[in-house]
Write an enzyme that holds these catalytic residues in place. Structure first.
Site, PDB file in Angstrom:
ATOM      1  N   ASP A  35      10.361  -7.279  -2.387  1.00  0.00           N
ATOM      2  CA  ASP A  35       9.658  -6.491  -3.399  1.00  0.00           C
ATOM      3  C   ASP A  35       9.580  -5.056  -2.895  1.00  0.00           C
ATOM      4  OD1 ASP A  35       7.907  -7.506  -1.353  1.00  0.00           O
ATOM      5  OD2 ASP A  35       6.209  -6.723  -2.488  1.00  0.00           O
ATOM      6  N   GLU A  82       4.921  -8.585  -0.767  1.00  0.00           N
ATOM      7  CA  GLU A  82       4.360  -7.883   0.388  1.00  0.00           C
ATOM      8  C   GLU A  82       3.582  -6.639  -0.028  1.00  0.00           C
ATOM      9  OE1 GLU A  82       3.947  -5.201   3.800  1.00  0.00           O
ATOM     10  OE2 GLU A  82       5.044  -4.815   1.957  1.00  0.00           O
TER      11      GLU A  82
HETATM   12  C1  8V3 Z   1      -1.671  -3.182   1.441  1.00  0.00           C
HETATM   13  N1  8V3 Z   1      -2.443  -2.815   2.623  1.00  0.00           N
HETATM   14  C2  8V3 Z   1      -3.772  -2.531   2.615  1.00  0.00           C
HETATM   15  N2  8V3 Z   1      -4.117  -2.289   3.863  1.00  0.00           N
HETATM   16  C3  8V3 Z   1      -3.045  -2.382   4.658  1.00  0.00           C
HETATM   17  C4  8V3 Z   1      -1.990  -2.693   3.870  1.00  0.00           C
HETATM   18  C5  8V3 Z   1      -0.596  -2.896   4.289  1.00  0.00           C
HETATM   19  C6  8V3 Z   1       0.232  -1.623   4.281  1.00  0.00           C
HETATM   20  N3  8V3 Z   1       1.471  -1.948   4.992  1.00  0.00           N
HETATM   21  C7  8V3 Z   1       2.510  -1.106   5.129  1.00  0.00           C
HETATM   22  O1  8V3 Z   1       2.498   0.010   4.630  1.00  0.00           O
HETATM   23  C8  8V3 Z   1       3.701  -1.590   5.921  1.00  0.00           C
HETATM   24  C9  8V3 Z   1       4.503  -0.464   6.455  1.00  0.00           C
HETATM   25  N4  8V3 Z   1       5.741  -0.877   7.060  1.00  0.00           N
HETATM   26  C10 8V3 Z   1      -0.515  -0.520   5.018  1.00  0.00           C
HETATM   27  O2  8V3 Z   1      -0.497  -0.481   6.243  1.00  0.00           O
HETATM   28  O3  8V3 Z   1      -1.147   0.275   4.301  1.00  0.00           O
HETATM   29 ZN    ZN Z   2       7.690  -3.255   3.937  1.00  0.00          ZN
HETATM   30 ZN    ZN Z   3       6.171  -1.189   1.957  1.00  0.00          ZN
END
Ligand code: 8V3
Ligand code: ZN
Ligand code: ZN
Length: 484
Positions: free
Chosen positions: A111, A176
Protein backbone atom coordinates in the site's frame (compact mmCIF):
# COMPACT_ATOMS: atom_id res chain seq x y z
CA UNK A 1 29.73 4.66 -7.98
CA UNK A 2 31.56 2.06 -5.90
CA UNK A 3 33.62 -0.73 -7.30
CA UNK A 4 33.56 -3.97 -5.35
CA UNK A 5 36.73 -4.59 -3.35
CA UNK A 6 37.26 -7.96 -4.95
CA UNK A 7 35.31 -9.21 -7.93
CA UNK A 8 32.61 -11.70 -6.95
CA UNK A 9 33.32 -15.16 -8.21
CA UNK A 10 31.37 -18.15 -9.46
CA UNK A 11 27.70 -18.23 -8.64
CA UNK A 12 27.60 -14.70 -7.30
CA UNK A 13 29.14 -13.37 -10.49
CA UNK A 14 26.51 -15.19 -12.55
CA UNK A 15 23.77 -13.79 -10.33
CA UNK A 16 25.06 -10.21 -10.63
CA UNK A 17 25.41 -10.54 -14.39
CA UNK A 18 21.87 -11.83 -14.69
CA UNK A 19 20.52 -8.93 -12.63
CA UNK A 20 22.44 -6.38 -14.71
CA UNK A 21 21.25 -7.93 -17.97
CA UNK A 22 17.61 -8.10 -16.87
CA UNK A 23 17.38 -4.75 -15.13
CA UNK A 24 14.95 -3.30 -17.66
CA UNK A 25 12.54 -6.16 -16.95
CA UNK A 26 12.83 -5.47 -13.23
CA UNK A 27 12.10 -1.80 -13.82
CA UNK A 28 9.15 -2.75 -16.04
CA UNK A 29 7.57 -4.82 -13.24
CA UNK A 30 8.05 -1.92 -10.84
CA UNK A 31 6.29 0.27 -13.40
CA UNK A 32 3.33 -2.12 -13.49
CA UNK A 33 3.11 -2.12 -9.70
CA UNK A 34 3.40 1.66 -9.38
CA UNK A 35 0.51 1.97 -11.87
CA UNK A 36 -1.80 0.45 -9.24
CA UNK A 37 -3.13 3.22 -6.98
CA UNK A 38 -2.95 1.10 -3.83
CA UNK A 39 -3.63 3.95 -1.39
CA UNK A 40 -4.70 2.56 1.99
CA UNK A 41 -4.98 5.94 3.70
CA UNK A 42 -8.14 7.28 2.07
CA UNK A 43 -10.94 4.98 3.15
CA UNK A 44 -12.88 4.60 -0.09
CA UNK A 45 -14.08 1.48 -1.86
CA UNK A 46 -12.47 2.31 -5.21
CA UNK A 47 -9.02 2.39 -3.61
CA UNK A 48 -9.68 -0.77 -1.60
CA UNK A 49 -10.39 -2.50 -4.92
CA UNK A 50 -7.03 -1.23 -6.20
CA UNK A 51 -5.38 -2.66 -3.08
CA UNK A 52 -7.05 -5.98 -3.69
CA UNK A 53 -5.77 -5.94 -7.27
CA UNK A 54 -2.27 -5.08 -6.01
CA UNK A 55 -2.20 -8.02 -3.61
CA UNK A 56 -3.44 -10.24 -6.46
CA UNK A 57 -0.61 -9.12 -8.75
CA UNK A 58 1.97 -9.84 -6.05
CA UNK A 59 0.42 -13.24 -5.30
CA UNK A 60 0.61 -14.14 -9.01
CA UNK A 61 4.23 -13.04 -9.21
CA UNK A 62 5.14 -15.18 -6.19
CA UNK A 63 3.24 -18.20 -7.56
CA UNK A 64 5.18 -17.85 -10.81
CA UNK A 65 8.35 -18.19 -8.76
CA UNK A 66 7.02 -21.48 -7.42
CA UNK A 67 6.09 -20.17 -4.00
CA UNK A 68 3.18 -21.55 -2.04
CA UNK A 69 0.99 -18.48 -1.50
CA UNK A 70 -1.79 -17.91 1.01
CA UNK A 71 -3.95 -14.81 0.70
CA UNK A 72 -5.20 -14.54 4.26
CA UNK A 73 -8.58 -12.90 4.63
CA UNK A 74 -8.52 -10.23 7.33
CA UNK A 75 -12.07 -8.94 7.46
CA UNK A 76 -13.29 -5.37 7.59
CA UNK A 77 -12.22 -1.96 8.81
CA UNK A 78 -14.88 -0.14 10.82
CA UNK A 79 -14.91 3.57 10.10
CA UNK A 80 -15.97 6.21 12.65
CA UNK A 81 -19.04 7.04 10.51
CA UNK A 82 -20.36 3.49 10.87
CA UNK A 83 -19.31 2.38 7.36
CA UNK A 84 -17.06 -0.61 6.91
CA UNK A 85 -14.49 -1.32 4.22
CA UNK A 86 -12.68 -4.54 3.31
CA UNK A 87 -9.08 -4.88 4.48
CA UNK A 88 -6.88 -6.33 1.71
CA UNK A 89 -5.70 -9.89 2.36
CA UNK A 90 -2.22 -10.40 3.81
CA UNK A 91 0.14 -12.55 1.75
CA UNK A 92 1.89 -15.37 3.57
CA UNK A 93 4.15 -17.13 1.09
CA UNK A 94 6.76 -19.83 1.31
CA UNK A 95 9.49 -20.98 -1.02
CA UNK A 96 11.52 -24.00 0.08
CA UNK A 97 11.48 -25.82 3.40
CA UNK A 98 14.80 -27.61 3.52
CA UNK A 99 15.50 -28.24 7.22
CA UNK A 100 19.24 -27.87 6.56
CA UNK A 101 18.83 -24.25 5.44
CA UNK A 102 17.98 -21.20 7.50
CA UNK A 103 14.56 -19.67 6.87
CA UNK A 104 14.57 -15.95 6.18
CA UNK A 105 11.26 -14.10 6.22
CA UNK A 106 10.84 -10.81 4.39
CA UNK A 107 8.24 -8.30 5.51
CA UNK A 108 7.05 -5.55 3.19
CA UNK A 109 3.96 -3.59 2.25
CA UNK A 110 2.38 -2.73 -1.10
CA UNK A 111 0.00 0.00 0.00
CA UNK A 112 1.11 3.58 -0.56
CA UNK A 113 0.45 7.10 0.63
CA UNK A 114 -2.04 9.17 -1.35
CA UNK A 115 -0.59 11.09 -4.31
CA UNK A 116 -2.15 13.51 -6.75
CA UNK A 117 -0.26 15.27 -9.51
CA UNK A 118 -1.66 18.65 -8.30
CA UNK A 119 0.17 18.18 -4.98
CA UNK A 120 3.35 19.20 -6.77
CA UNK A 121 4.51 16.18 -8.73
CA UNK A 122 6.34 16.92 -11.96
CA UNK A 123 5.30 13.57 -13.41
CA UNK A 124 2.15 11.50 -12.94
CA UNK A 125 2.68 9.75 -9.55
CA UNK A 126 1.27 6.46 -10.87
CA UNK A 127 3.30 6.38 -14.08
CA UNK A 128 6.84 5.35 -13.28
CA UNK A 129 9.06 7.86 -15.06
CA UNK A 130 12.83 7.67 -15.33
CA UNK A 131 14.84 10.90 -15.33
CA UNK A 132 18.64 10.79 -14.97
CA UNK A 133 18.58 7.33 -13.38
CA UNK A 134 15.83 8.30 -10.94
CA UNK A 135 12.63 6.26 -11.08
CA UNK A 136 9.86 8.62 -9.99
CA UNK A 137 6.50 7.34 -8.78
CA UNK A 138 4.42 6.81 -5.65
CA UNK A 139 5.57 3.64 -3.88
CA UNK A 140 8.86 3.29 -5.76
CA UNK A 141 10.89 3.47 -2.54
CA UNK A 142 8.07 2.98 0.01
CA UNK A 143 7.77 0.06 -0.35
CA UNK A 144 7.11 -1.53 -3.76
CA UNK A 145 10.73 -1.19 -4.98
CA UNK A 146 12.30 -2.99 -2.00
CA UNK A 147 9.64 -5.75 -2.09
CA UNK A 148 10.41 -6.29 -5.78
CA UNK A 149 14.16 -6.19 -5.16
CA UNK A 150 13.71 -9.16 -2.84
CA UNK A 151 11.57 -10.92 -5.45
CA UNK A 152 14.15 -10.08 -8.17
CA UNK A 153 16.86 -11.70 -6.06
CA UNK A 154 14.81 -14.86 -5.59
CA UNK A 155 13.75 -14.98 -9.24
CA UNK A 156 17.37 -14.71 -10.36
CA UNK A 157 18.29 -17.96 -8.61
CA UNK A 158 15.21 -19.59 -10.16
CA UNK A 159 15.99 -18.28 -13.65
CA UNK A 160 19.56 -19.55 -13.42
CA UNK A 161 18.21 -22.89 -12.22
CA UNK A 162 20.29 -22.54 -9.09
CA UNK A 163 19.28 -23.91 -5.71
CA UNK A 164 18.06 -21.18 -3.34
CA UNK A 165 20.66 -20.83 -0.55
CA UNK A 166 17.96 -20.23 2.09
CA UNK A 167 14.30 -21.02 2.62
CA UNK A 168 12.30 -17.89 1.93
CA UNK A 169 9.06 -16.67 3.46
CA UNK A 170 7.12 -13.53 2.67
CA UNK A 171 4.72 -11.47 4.74
CA UNK A 172 3.28 -8.78 2.50
CA UNK A 173 0.51 -6.54 3.65
CA UNK A 174 -1.59 -3.75 2.20
CA UNK A 175 -2.47 -1.62 5.24
CA UNK A 176 0.88 -0.38 6.59
CA UNK A 177 0.20 3.28 5.87
CA UNK A 178 -3.06 2.97 7.79
CA UNK A 179 -1.43 1.42 10.87
CA UNK A 180 -1.03 -2.25 9.84
CA UNK A 181 -4.63 -3.16 10.69
CA UNK A 182 -5.06 -6.89 11.27
CA UNK A 183 -1.36 -7.72 10.99
CA UNK A 184 -0.57 -8.00 14.71
CA UNK A 185 -3.48 -10.35 15.18
CA UNK A 186 -2.31 -12.51 12.27
CA UNK A 187 1.25 -12.67 13.66
CA UNK A 188 -0.10 -13.84 17.02
CA UNK A 189 -2.35 -16.39 15.36
CA UNK A 190 0.41 -17.78 13.13
CA UNK A 191 3.09 -17.77 15.82
CA UNK A 192 3.03 -21.55 16.09
CA UNK A 193 2.08 -21.98 12.41
CA UNK A 194 3.62 -19.98 9.57
CA UNK A 195 6.20 -18.30 11.83
CA UNK A 196 7.35 -21.37 13.76
CA UNK A 197 9.98 -22.23 11.14
CA UNK A 198 11.18 -18.64 10.64
CA UNK A 199 14.74 -18.00 11.85
CA UNK A 200 15.27 -14.40 10.72
CA UNK A 201 13.11 -11.48 9.71
CA UNK A 202 14.23 -8.79 7.28
CA UNK A 203 12.45 -5.48 6.81
CA UNK A 204 13.45 -3.04 4.09
CA UNK A 205 11.09 -0.13 4.76
CA UNK A 206 13.33 2.83 5.62
CA UNK A 207 16.16 4.79 4.03
CA UNK A 208 19.92 5.26 4.25
CA UNK A 209 21.13 8.47 5.92
CA UNK A 210 23.28 9.13 2.85
CA UNK A 211 22.87 9.38 -0.90
CA UNK A 212 25.86 7.10 -1.43
CA UNK A 213 26.68 4.95 1.57
CA UNK A 214 24.49 1.93 2.30
CA UNK A 215 23.19 1.47 5.82
CA UNK A 216 22.00 -1.09 8.31
CA UNK A 217 19.31 0.10 10.69
CA UNK A 218 19.70 -0.88 14.33
CA UNK A 219 16.77 0.84 15.97
CA UNK A 220 13.60 2.82 15.42
CA UNK A 221 11.73 5.19 17.71
CA UNK A 222 8.23 4.39 18.90
CA UNK A 223 5.32 6.79 19.02
CA UNK A 224 2.54 7.74 21.39
CA UNK A 225 -0.18 9.76 19.69
CA UNK A 226 -2.48 12.06 21.67
CA UNK A 227 -5.74 13.85 21.03
CA UNK A 228 -6.75 16.64 23.38
CA UNK A 229 -10.29 17.85 22.94
CA UNK A 230 -11.55 21.14 24.34
CA UNK A 231 -15.28 21.58 24.10
CA UNK A 232 -17.71 24.34 24.92
CA UNK A 233 -20.54 23.03 22.75
CA UNK A 234 -20.87 21.11 19.49
CA UNK A 235 -21.79 24.13 17.38
CA UNK A 236 -19.57 27.06 16.42
CA UNK A 237 -20.20 30.63 17.63
CA UNK A 238 -20.13 34.06 15.98
CA UNK A 239 -17.42 36.17 17.57
CA UNK A 240 -19.59 39.27 17.17
CA UNK A 241 -22.34 37.73 19.25
CA UNK A 242 -20.33 35.70 21.75
CA UNK A 243 -16.80 37.14 21.62
CA UNK A 244 -15.86 38.54 25.02
CA UNK A 245 -18.15 36.45 27.20
CA UNK A 246 -16.77 32.94 26.67
CA UNK A 247 -13.80 30.80 27.57
CA UNK A 248 -12.93 30.05 23.98
CA UNK A 249 -11.97 26.40 23.30
CA UNK A 250 -9.31 27.44 20.81
CA UNK A 251 -7.60 29.76 23.32
CA UNK A 252 -7.54 26.92 25.86
CA UNK A 253 -6.20 24.51 23.28
CA UNK A 254 -3.49 26.84 22.00
CA UNK A 255 -2.31 27.34 25.60
CA UNK A 256 -2.31 23.58 26.15
CA UNK A 257 -0.38 22.88 22.96
CA UNK A 258 1.96 25.78 23.71
CA UNK A 259 2.88 24.21 27.04
CA UNK A 260 4.29 21.02 25.57
CA UNK A 261 7.66 21.90 24.11
CA UNK A 262 9.98 24.92 24.22
CA UNK A 263 11.75 26.66 21.36
CA UNK A 264 14.91 24.60 21.87
CA UNK A 265 12.95 21.40 21.27
CA UNK A 266 12.90 20.39 24.92
CA UNK A 267 9.72 18.62 26.00
CA UNK A 268 8.20 20.41 29.00
CA UNK A 269 6.22 17.51 30.40
CA UNK A 270 7.60 16.77 33.88
CA UNK A 271 9.34 13.41 34.19
CA UNK A 272 9.44 12.68 30.46
CA UNK A 273 13.26 12.44 30.40
CA UNK A 274 13.47 10.30 33.56
CA UNK A 275 13.77 6.92 31.91
CA UNK A 276 16.15 7.32 28.99
CA UNK A 277 18.82 4.74 28.29
CA UNK A 278 22.18 6.33 29.13
CA UNK A 279 24.49 7.23 26.23
CA UNK A 280 27.50 4.92 26.23
CA UNK A 281 30.96 5.70 24.85
CA UNK A 282 30.51 2.96 22.27
CA UNK A 283 27.25 4.53 21.14
CA UNK A 284 28.87 7.98 20.83
CA UNK A 285 31.48 6.54 18.49
CA UNK A 286 28.77 5.17 16.21
CA UNK A 287 27.47 8.70 15.51
CA UNK A 288 30.95 9.95 14.69
CA UNK A 289 31.41 7.20 12.10
CA UNK A 290 28.30 8.07 10.10
CA UNK A 291 28.57 9.54 6.63
CA UNK A 292 26.45 12.68 6.94
CA UNK A 293 27.25 16.01 5.34
CA UNK A 294 25.32 18.41 7.56
CA UNK A 295 25.31 21.26 5.06
CA UNK A 296 24.10 19.05 2.23
CA UNK A 297 21.43 17.56 4.50
CA UNK A 298 20.30 21.02 5.58
CA UNK A 299 20.22 22.40 2.05
CA UNK A 300 18.44 19.43 0.55
CA UNK A 301 15.85 19.70 3.36
CA UNK A 302 15.44 23.43 2.55
CA UNK A 303 15.77 24.35 6.23
CA UNK A 304 17.66 27.52 7.25
CA UNK A 305 18.93 26.21 10.55
CA UNK A 306 18.45 23.05 12.57
CA UNK A 307 18.21 23.06 16.37
CA UNK A 308 21.65 21.44 16.59
CA UNK A 309 24.92 22.26 14.88
CA UNK A 310 26.94 19.09 15.13
CA UNK A 311 26.36 15.82 13.34
CA UNK A 312 26.43 13.87 16.62
CA UNK A 313 23.85 16.07 18.36
CA UNK A 314 21.59 16.12 15.35
CA UNK A 315 21.61 12.34 14.99
CA UNK A 316 21.09 11.79 18.71
CA UNK A 317 18.04 14.04 18.68
CA UNK A 318 16.63 12.24 15.67
CA UNK A 319 17.29 8.72 16.85
CA UNK A 320 17.82 8.32 20.56
CA UNK A 321 16.03 11.19 22.30
CA UNK A 322 12.28 11.63 22.42
CA UNK A 323 10.68 14.44 20.46
CA UNK A 324 7.26 16.04 20.57
CA UNK A 325 5.52 17.23 17.41
CA UNK A 326 2.25 19.12 17.10
CA UNK A 327 0.36 17.84 14.07
CA UNK A 328 -2.89 19.70 13.76
CA UNK A 329 -6.16 20.99 15.12
CA UNK A 330 -9.41 19.39 14.06
CA UNK A 331 -12.33 21.81 14.09
CA UNK A 332 -10.17 24.90 13.70
CA UNK A 333 -10.85 27.38 10.94
CA UNK A 334 -7.95 26.80 8.55
CA UNK A 335 -9.18 27.83 5.11
CA UNK A 336 -8.03 31.04 3.41
CA UNK A 337 -10.07 34.15 4.05
CA UNK A 338 -11.24 35.89 7.22
CA UNK A 339 -14.10 34.13 8.95
CA UNK A 340 -15.16 35.52 12.36
CA UNK A 341 -15.92 32.16 13.87
CA UNK A 342 -15.31 30.86 17.39
CA UNK A 343 -14.99 27.09 17.00
CA UNK A 344 -17.15 25.41 19.62
CA UNK A 345 -15.11 22.23 19.88
CA UNK A 346 -11.52 21.62 18.81
CA UNK A 347 -9.16 18.63 18.96
CA UNK A 348 -5.42 19.16 19.16
CA UNK A 349 -3.19 16.37 17.86
CA UNK A 350 0.38 15.76 18.91
CA UNK A 351 2.68 12.82 19.35
CA UNK A 352 5.82 11.89 21.20
CA UNK A 353 8.49 9.75 19.55
CA UNK A 354 9.58 7.22 22.15
CA UNK A 355 13.00 5.75 22.80
CA UNK A 356 14.43 3.08 25.10
CA UNK A 357 13.62 2.78 28.08
CA UNK A 358 10.52 4.96 28.05
CA UNK A 359 7.34 3.24 29.12
CA UNK A 360 4.19 3.95 27.14
CA UNK A 361 1.74 3.92 30.03
CA UNK A 362 4.05 6.08 32.17
CA UNK A 363 4.26 8.59 29.28
CA UNK A 364 0.48 8.51 28.97
CA UNK A 365 0.10 9.35 32.69
CA UNK A 366 2.70 12.13 32.54
CA UNK A 367 1.03 13.76 29.54
CA UNK A 368 -2.43 13.60 31.09
CA UNK A 369 -1.21 14.96 34.43
CA UNK A 370 0.61 17.81 32.73
CA UNK A 371 -2.37 18.82 30.58
CA UNK A 372 -4.72 18.56 33.59
CA UNK A 373 -2.43 20.90 35.51
CA UNK A 374 -2.14 23.49 32.69
CA UNK A 375 -5.87 23.37 32.06
CA UNK A 376 -6.81 23.70 35.73
CA UNK A 377 -4.64 26.82 36.00
CA UNK A 378 -6.77 28.46 33.30
CA UNK A 379 -9.92 28.02 35.33
CA UNK A 380 -11.83 27.44 32.13
CA UNK A 381 -15.44 26.32 32.11
CA UNK A 382 -14.82 24.20 29.03
CA UNK A 383 -14.44 20.45 29.09
CA UNK A 384 -11.06 18.92 28.31
CA UNK A 385 -10.63 15.26 27.31
CA UNK A 386 -7.22 13.71 26.64
CA UNK A 387 -6.77 10.34 24.98
CA UNK A 388 -3.78 8.39 23.72
CA UNK A 389 -4.85 6.83 20.43
CA UNK A 390 -1.64 5.01 19.48
CA UNK A 391 1.10 3.46 21.59
CA UNK A 392 3.91 2.06 19.45
CA UNK A 393 7.07 0.72 21.04
CA UNK A 394 10.61 1.68 20.04
CA UNK A 395 12.69 -1.15 18.62
CA UNK A 396 16.38 -1.94 19.01
CA UNK A 397 18.19 -4.63 17.03
CA UNK A 398 20.61 -7.14 18.36
CA UNK A 399 23.42 -6.27 15.98
CA UNK A 400 25.43 -9.29 17.10
CA UNK A 401 22.91 -11.51 15.36
CA UNK A 402 24.22 -13.54 12.44
CA UNK A 403 22.09 -11.76 9.94
CA UNK A 404 23.73 -8.40 10.64
CA UNK A 405 27.09 -10.01 9.97
CA UNK A 406 25.78 -11.59 6.75
CA UNK A 407 24.31 -8.27 5.62
CA UNK A 408 27.59 -6.44 6.32
CA UNK A 409 29.47 -8.94 4.20
CA UNK A 410 26.91 -8.70 1.41
CA UNK A 411 27.13 -4.89 1.47
CA UNK A 412 30.90 -5.10 1.27
CA UNK A 413 30.63 -7.38 -1.76
CA UNK A 414 28.07 -5.32 -3.65
CA UNK A 415 29.07 -1.77 -2.67
CA UNK A 416 32.70 -2.23 -1.68
CA UNK A 417 32.19 -0.40 1.61
CA UNK A 418 31.18 -0.80 5.24
CA UNK A 419 27.59 0.22 5.95
CA UNK A 420 26.60 3.17 8.11
CA UNK A 421 25.15 1.68 11.26
CA UNK A 422 22.13 3.90 11.69
CA UNK A 423 18.88 4.20 13.56
CA UNK A 424 15.68 5.69 12.24
CA UNK A 425 13.62 8.40 13.87
CA UNK A 426 10.32 7.08 12.60
CA UNK A 427 8.39 4.02 13.64
CA UNK A 428 7.99 0.61 12.06
CA UNK A 429 5.63 -0.89 14.62
CA UNK A 430 5.73 -4.39 13.21
CA UNK A 431 9.45 -4.75 14.06
CA UNK A 432 8.80 -4.76 17.79
CA UNK A 433 5.75 -6.97 17.34
CA UNK A 434 7.77 -9.57 15.41
CA UNK A 435 10.56 -9.41 17.96
CA UNK A 436 8.21 -9.69 20.92
CA UNK A 437 5.76 -12.24 19.52
CA UNK A 438 7.77 -14.72 17.51
CA UNK A 439 11.01 -13.94 19.34
CA UNK A 440 13.26 -14.14 16.31
CA UNK A 441 16.00 -11.83 15.13
CA UNK A 442 14.72 -8.79 13.23
CA UNK A 443 16.96 -6.79 10.88
CA UNK A 444 16.32 -3.64 8.88
CA UNK A 445 18.23 -3.57 5.60
CA UNK A 446 17.20 -0.44 3.69
CA UNK A 447 17.81 0.08 -0.04
CA UNK A 448 16.67 3.66 -0.67
CA UNK A 449 18.75 6.84 -0.52
CA UNK A 450 18.18 9.67 1.97
CA UNK A 451 16.65 11.93 -0.70
CA UNK A 452 14.04 9.43 -1.98
CA UNK A 453 11.22 11.45 -0.43
CA UNK A 454 8.98 8.77 1.09
CA UNK A 455 5.44 10.08 1.66
CA UNK A 456 6.40 13.25 -0.21
CA UNK A 457 5.89 14.66 -3.67
CA UNK A 458 8.33 13.35 -6.29
CA UNK A 459 9.01 10.08 -4.44
CA UNK A 460 11.66 8.09 -6.33
CA UNK A 461 14.12 5.25 -6.08
CA UNK A 462 17.36 5.42 -8.02
CA UNK A 463 17.73 2.72 -10.66
CA UNK A 464 21.16 2.09 -9.10
CA UNK A 465 19.70 1.51 -5.63
CA UNK A 466 16.97 -0.75 -7.00
CA UNK A 467 19.30 -2.90 -9.09
CA UNK A 468 22.24 -3.00 -6.66
CA UNK A 469 19.66 -3.62 -3.92
CA UNK A 470 18.44 -6.69 -5.79
CA UNK A 471 22.06 -7.89 -5.92
CA UNK A 472 22.45 -7.10 -2.23
CA UNK A 473 19.56 -9.38 -1.29
CA UNK A 474 20.96 -12.18 -3.48
CA UNK A 475 24.41 -11.81 -1.90
CA UNK A 476 22.76 -11.75 1.53
CA UNK A 477 21.06 -15.12 0.87
CA UNK A 478 24.45 -16.65 0.07
CA UNK A 479 26.11 -15.12 3.14
CA UNK A 480 23.28 -16.35 5.38
CA UNK A 481 23.69 -19.88 4.03
CA UNK A 482 27.43 -19.75 4.75
CA UNK A 483 26.86 -18.66 8.35
CA UNK A 484 24.22 -21.17 9.19
C1 8V3 B 1 1.20 5.69 11.36
N1 8V3 B 1 2.07 6.01 12.48
C2 8V3 B 1 1.68 6.71 13.58
N2 8V3 B 1 2.72 6.77 14.38
C3 8V3 B 1 3.77 6.15 13.82
C4 8V3 B 1 3.36 5.70 12.62
C5 8V3 B 1 4.16 4.96 11.63
C6 8V3 B 1 4.89 5.85 10.65
N3 8V3 B 1 5.85 4.99 9.95
C7 8V3 B 1 6.63 5.39 8.93
O1 8V3 B 1 6.58 6.53 8.49
C8 8V3 B 1 7.58 4.37 8.35
C9 8V3 B 1 8.72 5.02 7.66
N4 8V3 B 1 9.56 4.10 6.93
C10 8V3 B 1 5.63 6.95 11.40
O2 8V3 B 1 6.72 6.70 11.92
O3 8V3 B 1 5.05 8.05 11.47
ZN1 ZN C 1 6.75 1.98 4.33
ZN1 ZN D 1 5.18 4.81 4.35
Amino acid sequence: MFSPSSPPTGLLEKVFQYIDLHQDEFVQTLKEWVAVESDSVQPVLRLRRELLRMMGLAADRLRNLGAHVDLVDTGFQQLPDGQSLPIPPIILAELGNDPKKPTVCFYGHLDVQPARQEDGWVTDPHTLTEVDGKLYGRGTTDNKGPVLAWINAVSTFRALDEDLPVNIKFVIEGMEEAGSLALEELVQKEKAGFFSSVDYIVISDNLWISRRTPALTCGTRGNSYFMVEVKCRDQDFHSGTFGGILNEPMADLVALLGSLVDSSGRILIPGIYDHLAPVTEEEKRTYEAIDLDLEEYRNSSQVKKFLFDTKEELLMHLWRYPSLSIHGIEGAFHEPGAKTVIPGRVIGKFSIRLVPHMNISVVEKQVKQHLDYIFSKRNSSNQMTVSMTLGLHPWVANIRDNQYLAAKRAIKTVFGTEPDMIRDGSTIPIAKIFQGTIRKSVMMLPLGAVDDGEHSQKEKINRWNYIEGSKLFAAFFLEMAKLH
